[in-house]
Design an enzyme around this catalytic site. Structure first.
Site, PDB file in Angstrom:
ATOM      1  CB  THR A  27      -9.287   5.316  12.920  1.00 45.01           C
ATOM      2  OG1 THR A  27      -8.263   5.487  11.973  1.00 45.01           O
ATOM      3  CG2 THR A  27      -9.990   4.007  12.705  1.00 45.01           C
ATOM      4  CE  LYS A  74      -2.161   1.690   3.849  1.00 50.13           C
ATOM      5  NZ  LYS A  74      -2.059   3.150   3.891  1.00 50.13           N
ATOM      6  NE  ARG A  86       3.814   2.337  12.626  1.00 49.66           N
ATOM      7  CZ  ARG A  86       3.110   3.244  13.295  1.00 49.66           C
ATOM      8  NH1 ARG A  86       3.726   4.254  13.869  1.00 49.66           N
ATOM      9  NH2 ARG A  86       1.796   3.146  13.376  1.00 49.66           N
ATOM     10  CG  ASP A 128      -4.940   4.493   1.711  1.00 54.18           C
ATOM     11  OD1 ASP A 128      -6.093   4.879   1.452  1.00 54.18           O
ATOM     12  OD2 ASP A 128      -4.504   4.379   2.875  1.00 54.18           O
ATOM     13  CG  ASP A 133     -12.658  16.765  -6.373  1.00 49.04           C
ATOM     14  OD1 ASP A 133     -13.595  17.565  -6.572  1.00 49.04           O
ATOM     15  OD2 ASP A 133     -11.459  17.089  -6.483  1.00 49.04           O
TER      16      ASP A 133
END
Ligand code: C5P
Length: 233
Positions: free
Chosen positions: A121, A32, A213, A60, A65
């Site tokens: 989130t 991603k 990570r 991503d 719009d």
């Protein structure tokens, strides 16, 4: 190799991203990328990542719009062979329809998957209700928007581990659920709040898990995937 795992390349440095792709290409199903790499290198970054071994790329950029502008964006991404991309469901039915029509023009074999973002989130219930004027809980609003996404033919939605169950109940078996914020049960949470473990996420109905990570910093990727319970599949 686990095809359900998407590794997030959260770096603005191309060399670092290419190194991560080389390290992880035989272990994960997709990579991603977001604004950091695409604003620095343009969509040419897709070819560079592919040359390094990234067979599937998830763009991503969370498009939001007017329908015509989003359709143009989807067309460009589709032309470059993007596998999956995000757009905000709050852009509305006309925007989603324009995006879906454009994606379909790429033809069945190379049609990108369009995945809807409902409530970020980073927004809490107070912000949603008091400042954004939405008279629903975060979970209710996510379910409402996710149902709308399915009604307007998006291929899936993004949500944290905490909402998978409610969203699966709301949309049934339609569409894929993509879930970031995956951690080992006793792993470091970093800056995430609504985290969950991989096994529960899959059990509740997630199809793809986005892990950043924990994988990019791992010295032994197979061992890390094993700790997540994600070897094979
Ligand atoms: O390193 P970590 O596993 O936390 O990375 C998670 C990835 O998923 C990051 O690219 C982050 O931007 C993304 N993401 C997220 N939470 C969301 C949506 C996307 O963590 N709600």
């Amino acid at each position: 190799m686990n095809r359900h795992v998407i590794c997030a390349l959260d770096t603005p440095h191309l060399d670092e991203a290419l190194g991560t792709v080389k390290k992880l290409k035989d272990h994960v199903g997709a990579f991603k990328i977001g604004h950091a790499l695409t604003l620095s290198y343009g969509l040419d970054v897709l070819d560079r990542l592919r040359d390094a071994g990234a067979a599937r790329i998830f763009l991503d950029l969370k498009f939001h719009d007017i329908p015509n502008s989003v359709a143009l964006a989807v067309a460009e991404a589709a032309k470059r062979g993007v596998w999956m991309m995000t757009l905000h469901i709050a852009g509305g039915p006309a925007m989603m329809t324009a995006a879906v029509e454009e994606a379909r023009m790429a033809g069945d074999a190379s049609r990108p998957l369009l995945v809807g973002v409902s409530v970020l989130t980073s927004l809490d219930e107070r912000t949603l209700q008091d400042q954004l004027g939405v008279n629903r809980t975060v979970e209710e609003h996510m379910c409402h928007l996710s149902r709308l996404a399915m009604e307007f033919d998006l291929d899936g939605v993004v949500c944290s581990a905490h909402e998978i169950k409610a969203i699966r109940e709301a949309v049934g078996q339609r569409g894929v659920i993509v879930t970031p914020g995956i951690r080992l049960p006793d792993g470091e949470v970093h800056d995430q709040k609504r985290v969950g473990d991989a096994g529960t996420a899959i059990e509740h109905g997630a199809d793809y898990l986005v892990i950043g990570r924990a994988l990019t910093n791992s010295a032994d990727v197979e061992k890390t995937l094993e700790q997540f319970g994600l070897v094979g599949a």
